[in-house]
Motif scaffolding. Sequence first.
Motif, PDB file in Angstrom:
ATOM      1  N   GLY A   1       0.851  -0.991   0.204  1.00  0.00           N
ATOM      2  CA  GLY A   1       0.093  -0.089  -0.164  1.00  0.00           C
ATOM      3  C   GLY A   1       0.871   1.153   0.040  1.00  0.00           C
ATOM      4  O   GLY A   1       1.834   1.318  -0.516  1.00  0.00           O
ATOM      5  N   ASP A   2       0.295   2.376   0.611  1.00  0.00           N
ATOM      6  CA  ASP A   2       1.083   3.433   0.854  1.00  0.00           C
ATOM      7  C   ASP A   2       1.394   4.036   2.089  1.00  0.00           C
ATOM      8  O   ASP A   2       0.764   3.736   3.143  1.00  0.00           O
ATOM      9  CB  ASP A   2       0.262   4.609   0.000  1.00  0.00           C
ATOM     10  CG  ASP A   2       0.069   4.259  -1.475  1.00  0.00           C
ATOM     11  OD1 ASP A   2       0.824   4.223  -2.368  1.00  0.00           O
ATOM     12  OD2 ASP A   2      -1.116   3.995  -1.734  1.00  0.00           O
ATOM     13  N   VAL A   3       2.333   4.789   2.184  1.00  0.00           N
ATOM     14  CA  VAL A   3       2.610   5.516   3.512  1.00  0.00           C
ATOM     15  C   VAL A   3       3.149   6.961   3.409  1.00  0.00           C
ATOM     16  O   VAL A   3       3.866   7.245   2.355  1.00  0.00           O
ATOM     17  CB  VAL A   3       3.957   4.822   4.155  1.00  0.00           C
ATOM     18  CG1 VAL A   3       4.528   5.810   5.561  1.00  0.00           C
ATOM     19  CG2 VAL A   3       3.792   3.461   4.583  1.00  0.00           C
ATOM     20  N   GLY A   4       2.312   7.697   4.127  1.00  0.00           N
ATOM     21  CA  GLY A   4       2.747   9.375   4.125  1.00  0.00           C
ATOM     22  C   GLY A   4       3.043   9.935   5.251  1.00  0.00           C
ATOM     23  O   GLY A   4       2.143   9.525   6.110  1.00  0.00           O
ATOM     24  N   TYR A   5       3.786  10.878   5.290  1.00  0.00           N
ATOM     25  CA  TYR A   5       4.204  11.353   6.640  1.00  0.00           C
ATOM     26  C   TYR A   5       4.612  12.785   6.321  1.00  0.00           C
ATOM     27  O   TYR A   5       5.397  13.172   5.471  1.00  0.00           O
ATOM     28  CB  TYR A   5       4.922  10.638   7.467  1.00  0.00           C
ATOM     29  CG  TYR A   5       6.272  10.206   7.128  1.00  0.00           C
ATOM     30  CD1 TYR A   5       7.517  11.187   7.158  1.00  0.00           C
ATOM     31  CD2 TYR A   5       6.555   8.948   6.746  1.00  0.00           C
ATOM     32  CE1 TYR A   5       8.672  10.820   6.671  1.00  0.00           C
ATOM     33  CE2 TYR A   5       7.805   8.653   6.281  1.00  0.00           C
ATOM     34  CZ  TYR A   5       8.811   9.404   6.167  1.00  0.00           C
ATOM     35  OH  TYR A   5      10.242   9.111   5.778  1.00  0.00           O
ATOM     36  N   VAL A   6       4.403  13.801   7.497  1.00  0.00           N
ATOM     37  CA  VAL A   6       5.157  15.005   7.561  1.00  0.00           C
ATOM     38  C   VAL A   6       5.238  15.404   9.166  1.00  0.00           C
ATOM     39  O   VAL A   6       4.804  14.953   9.827  1.00  0.00           O
ATOM     40  CB  VAL A   6       3.964  15.988   6.868  1.00  0.00           C
ATOM     41  CG1 VAL A   6       4.782  17.556   7.293  1.00  0.00           C
ATOM     42  CG2 VAL A   6       3.812  16.114   5.541  1.00  0.00           C
ATOM     43  N   VAL A   7       6.520  15.972   9.180  1.00  0.00           N
ATOM     44  CA  VAL A   7       6.865  16.043  10.775  1.00  0.00           C
ATOM     45  C   VAL A   7       7.096  17.579  10.577  1.00  0.00           C
ATOM     46  O   VAL A   7       8.137  18.199   9.596  1.00  0.00           O
ATOM     47  CB  VAL A   7       8.097  15.301  11.473  1.00  0.00           C
ATOM     48  CG1 VAL A   7       9.202  15.512  10.584  1.00  0.00           C
ATOM     49  CG2 VAL A   7       8.275  16.031  12.943  1.00  0.00           C
ATOM     50  N   MET A   8       6.833  18.389  11.492  1.00  0.00           N
ATOM     51  CA  MET A   8       6.967  20.074  11.334  1.00  0.00           C
ATOM     52  C   MET A   8       7.256  20.752  12.562  1.00  0.00           C
ATOM     53  O   MET A   8       6.974  20.064  13.479  1.00  0.00           O
ATOM     54  CB  MET A   8       5.725  20.735  10.818  1.00  0.00           C
ATOM     55  CG  MET A   8       5.462  22.113  10.705  1.00  0.00           C
ATOM     56  SD  MET A   8       3.745  22.711  10.349  1.00  0.00           S
ATOM     57  CE  MET A   8       3.506  22.326   8.749  1.00  0.00           C
ATOM     58  N   ASP A   9       8.124  21.838  12.430  1.00  0.00           N
ATOM     59  CA  ASP A   9       8.261  22.381  13.686  1.00  0.00           C
ATOM     60  C   ASP A   9       7.155  23.109  14.235  1.00  0.00           C
ATOM     61  O   ASP A   9       6.630  24.014  13.387  1.00  0.00           O
ATOM     62  CB  ASP A   9       9.592  23.422  13.340  1.00  0.00           C
ATOM     63  CG  ASP A   9      10.209  24.128  14.624  1.00  0.00           C
ATOM     64  OD1 ASP A   9      11.084  23.966  15.347  1.00  0.00           O
ATOM     65  OD2 ASP A   9       9.546  25.163  14.744  1.00  0.00           O
ATOM     66  N   ALA A  10       6.702  23.246  15.284  1.00  0.00           N
ATOM     67  CA  ALA A  10       5.775  23.576  15.962  1.00  0.00           C
ATOM     68  C   ALA A  10       5.640  25.243  15.776  1.00  0.00           C
ATOM     69  O   ALA A  10       4.599  26.047  15.751  1.00  0.00           O
ATOM     70  CB  ALA A  10       5.355  23.118  17.167  1.00  0.00           C
ATOM     71  N   ARG A  11       6.959  25.834  16.242  1.00  0.00           N
ATOM     72  CA  ARG A  11       7.054  27.282  16.292  1.00  0.00           C
ATOM     73  C   ARG A  11       7.159  27.847  15.018  1.00  0.00           C
ATOM     74  O   ARG A  11       6.415  28.878  14.724  1.00  0.00           O
ATOM     75  CB  ARG A  11       8.259  27.503  17.177  1.00  0.00           C
ATOM     76  CG  ARG A  11       8.455  29.142  17.335  1.00  0.00           C
ATOM     77  CD  ARG A  11       9.559  29.425  18.228  1.00  0.00           C
ATOM     78  NE  ARG A  11       9.159  29.193  19.381  1.00  0.00           N
ATOM     79  CZ  ARG A  11       9.910  29.272  20.797  1.00  0.00           C
ATOM     80  NH1 ARG A  11      11.131  29.907  20.678  1.00  0.00           N
ATOM     81  NH2 ARG A  11       9.139  28.999  22.084  1.00  0.00           N
TER      82      ARG A  11
END
Length: 476
Positions: free
Chosen positions: A44-54
């Motif tokens: 199947g598929d995998v998507g992700y995002v990690v972001m700096d909260a500030r």
Amino acid sequence: MQVSRRGFVTGLAASTLGLAATPTLAQAQVASGEGYVQAARLGGDVGYVVMDARSGQVLEARNPTMGLPPASTAKTITTLYALETLGTNYRFGTWLIATGPVVNGVIQGDLVLSGGADPTLSTDHLGAMAAELARIGVRGVTGRFLVWGGALPYAEEIAKDQPVYVSYNPSISGLILNYNRVYFAWKRAGNGYQLTMDARGDSYTPTAYTASMQVAARQSPLFAYSDRGGKEQWTVAAPALGRSGSRWLPVRHPTAYAGDVFQTLARGQGCPLPSPQEAKTAPVGTVLVTHASQLLPTILQDMLKYSTNLTAEAVGMTSSTVRGLPAARGRSGTAMSRWIAAKAGTQAIDLVDHSGLGGASRVTAMDMVRVIAAGQPMGLRNLVKPFKLRDAAGRNLQSQPFAVDAKTGTLNFVSSLAGYMTAPNGRELMFAILTGDVDRRRRTQDEDRPAGSVEWVKRSKILQSQLLMRWGAVYG
């Protein structure tokens, strides 16, 4: 997805660490997200995002604009929708209304049980309302006993792509009792079984006369359902029963169910009522008894903790109603999708419901992080529950190196996670991880637990922990 030579080499290096296990922080510093994804063997598929909260800077992403089913992470959007629309002081109500005066303990007209879409209304609450009715001296009616569930548009079920017997997919109505579930219990008796269907609470256990159960001499299906003149009739396969047991089943006629239960409870308080009838219009009269729910934030926190689908539908559809937007199933999800686009700048959220139960809903990891960011000033982190990192066997880690607060989401061959994390150095991050084998889910959508799904979800949850450990090490 394109993988650079550097990412490929890093992935090979990561594979030597044993990616079946959740890495230590030191190991996570040299591993790659792509290496973890490949080792998970999800298909199947995998998507992700990690972001700096500030700053809002995207630190790492994989397939950030790929649409996948959100499962119960959609409830974070519903939470924000309800908080902004209804407010933190909102309470749902349920009322007993008399259409005429009370003379010598008898209502000169009709008594109406009127629902205000309270998703937490229980048999015990109805029992308390019946006791209060008796306390103020009401002993009967000259007219009818009516039940009103029109505060929300009726829907037979939340999602069409679920097995008929799962209790987390009941009907939707403006009058909701016990999450629109009926309690089925069985016990071997002689050559057969003693079967009961009731609306049990902690203090009351009235029989549910609107539903019946029979044992069928068959191997499958496990349960079969039919509706005959408003009576909900179930059959269960005999080989599945064993000596004794119980389970909740969904209700498809919630107003009739609630009316039946209240009639029994009122009779027990010395107030006999006629057979309940469904009111066609909203009642007008004198409110005799009111039950008010807990405040909205408490309801939402419980919804996020226990992932109650019907609560999500009730608060979401109520919010659409208050906004003057279409509130019917499907259309209300679309209305909320448009609202979150204007609120958070999302670009590709397409929801068919408020709970995430419907497999046709789609979100992207990038849009889900935007939702998490929009929820930050609204206190969303305080409403979602702490997330426990998992080890190689899928068990909670004994020692968690940093804090994660997030909403999980699970369907067959779908697993998602979105929320907040505080890295070891105190840096605040926001993230979304979406995994889904949509084709495999579609092929097995009528099964409660299709072969391979439990193991697939387990591997996905281990992958989620590995990614969180990596981000805590690399960006913390």
